[in-house]
Design an enzyme around this catalytic site. Sequence first.
Site, PDB file in Angstrom:
ATOM      1  N   GLU A  84      -5.864 -11.028  -1.445  1.00 57.51           N
ATOM      2  CA  GLU A  84      -6.743 -10.721  -0.035  1.00 57.51           C
ATOM      3  C   GLU A  84      -8.260 -10.691  -0.673  1.00 57.51           C
ATOM      4  OE1 GLU A  84      -5.329  -7.471   2.330  1.00 57.51           O
ATOM      5  OE2 GLU A  84      -3.324  -7.895   1.649  1.00 57.51           O
ATOM      6  N   GLU A 103       0.829  -1.116  -0.028  1.00 57.67           N
ATOM      7  CA  GLU A 103       0.048   0.069  -0.002  1.00 57.67           C
ATOM      8  C   GLU A 103       0.665   1.335  -0.114  1.00 57.67           C
ATOM      9  OE1 GLU A 103      -2.705  -0.247   3.357  1.00 57.67           O
ATOM     10  OE2 GLU A 103      -3.860  -2.134   2.216  1.00 57.67           O
TER      11      GLU A 103
HETATM   12  C1  XIL Z   1      -6.005  -6.812   8.455  1.00 58.07           C
HETATM   13  C2  XIL Z   1      -6.385  -8.092   9.073  1.00 58.07           C
HETATM   14  O1  XIL Z   1      -7.194  -8.837   8.603  1.00 58.07           O
HETATM   15  C3  XIL Z   1      -6.682  -7.874  10.336  1.00 58.07           C
HETATM   16  O2  XIL Z   1      -6.777  -9.075  11.365  1.00 58.07           O
HETATM   17  C4  XIL Z   1      -5.829  -6.701  11.143  1.00 58.07           C
HETATM   18  O3  XIL Z   1      -6.286  -6.572  12.394  1.00 58.07           O
HETATM   19  C5  XIL Z   1      -5.696  -5.511  10.468  1.00 58.07           C
HETATM   20  O4  XIL Z   1      -5.336  -6.052   9.120  1.00 58.07           O
HETATM   21  N1  XIL Z   1      -5.085  -4.794   3.723  1.00 58.07           N
HETATM   22  C6  XIL Z   1      -3.796  -5.663   4.211  1.00 58.07           C
HETATM   23  C7  XIL Z   1      -3.950  -6.563   5.360  1.00 58.07           C
HETATM   24  O5  XIL Z   1      -2.988  -5.631   3.418  1.00 58.07           O
HETATM   25  O6  XIL Z   1      -3.068  -6.632   6.061  1.00 58.07           O
HETATM   26  C8  XIL Z   1      -5.357  -6.184   6.436  1.00 58.07           C
HETATM   27  O7  XIL Z   1      -5.452  -7.232   7.083  1.00 58.07           O
HETATM   28  C9  XIL Z   1      -6.313  -5.803   5.469  1.00 58.07           C
HETATM   29  C10 XIL Z   1      -6.346  -4.578   4.428  1.00 58.07           C
END
Ligand code: XIL
Length: 371
Positions: free
Chosen positions: A268, A163
Amino acid sequence: MKRIHILLLLPMMIVACLNELSPAMPDEEETTLKKAVGHHFLIGTTLNNAIVNGRDPASDRVVKRHFNAITHGYAMKFAMLHPAEGRYLFDESDAFVRYGEQNGMTVIGHCLVWHKQLPDWVVRDKDGNLVTPEALKARMREHISTVVGRYRGRVKGWDVVNEAFLEDGSYRQSPYYEILGEEFIPLAFQYAHEADPDAELYYNDGNMAVTKRREAVVRLIGQLKARGLRIDAVGMQAHVSMNFPKVENFEKSIQAFADAGVKVMITEWDMTALPTTDTGSDGRPLTPEELDPYPEKMPDSASQAWNARMKQFFDLFVKYSDVVTRVTVWGVSDIDSWLNDFPFPGRTDYPLLFDREYQPKTFVREILGEE
Ligand code: XIL
């Protein structure tokens, strides 16, 4: 006498052989995502500590049955691994990597450089001022070489930077950027490669169907490659919603990254079924009921629309399976999705492939050949 004996046994032997081959054996009959899509790409999910440590057997069963790649949702983030200078907490990430190895899964490391879940000590001194470029470089190098080095040869690839861009294509004003400028990205890739020359290295970001961010990432790939740095893939997070992005814009990004000379990983994937802003299209604040419309169950019409749109994305990934080498969903069942608490806490969301009873959703059953 002997001949009669064998003849009598023959039917039983045939039945025994057929049983060996027959799909009636429970394990062989089992439909699994990794069998259904494994020829296209790796199919992954995220783990949490409860799954890794055996406290969530229902999710554990789904993971072992259906997935062949794993990412930990949080255990490898800076704040979890390295909360204070000189203090590493490796228990959870060690257990996660072992879980992957014991189950023959591809293990992905997430993530090395990210502006979130980043402890202050890395980027600020005790007075709260940003540290010098030299101090931050030294911390990044030490962190990356310790973490990547520890799992050398065991973690297949790393989300090196997560990001870094805003949707207008400019660099996010993160502490990394404020201190080191654009250079923080090539440095992170360099340090990761030095720590494990065989590990794959990825740039990971969200909402990359947006033109300017897509273009910024394409430029980054070119810059890294021009400097001879390793980058294997772009990770497209794919936290999508019912109305964003358009599938065709997502497709343009897959094409653009492939043209830039890297693989694409869907890293994701989930799709919220809920409103993503707290105001309606007319600017009016949404009521609590509108923000959390399905506290018990999704109505059939909403569920059908959700399944249809997920299938469109899935079909897109399959269409580009020469480029898309992994599809990872961000969680196992709806119960554990981070989206139940994001962007608003305490809602009931339905974003994943398995429902709250750990059953595959309709479009997943189609993929499994069960529909
Ligand atoms: C999220 C996780 O799912 C949570 O458990 C944590 O508390 C916060 O982060 N983008 C990303 C991930 O790259 O690392 C994030 O994951 C969601 C958004």
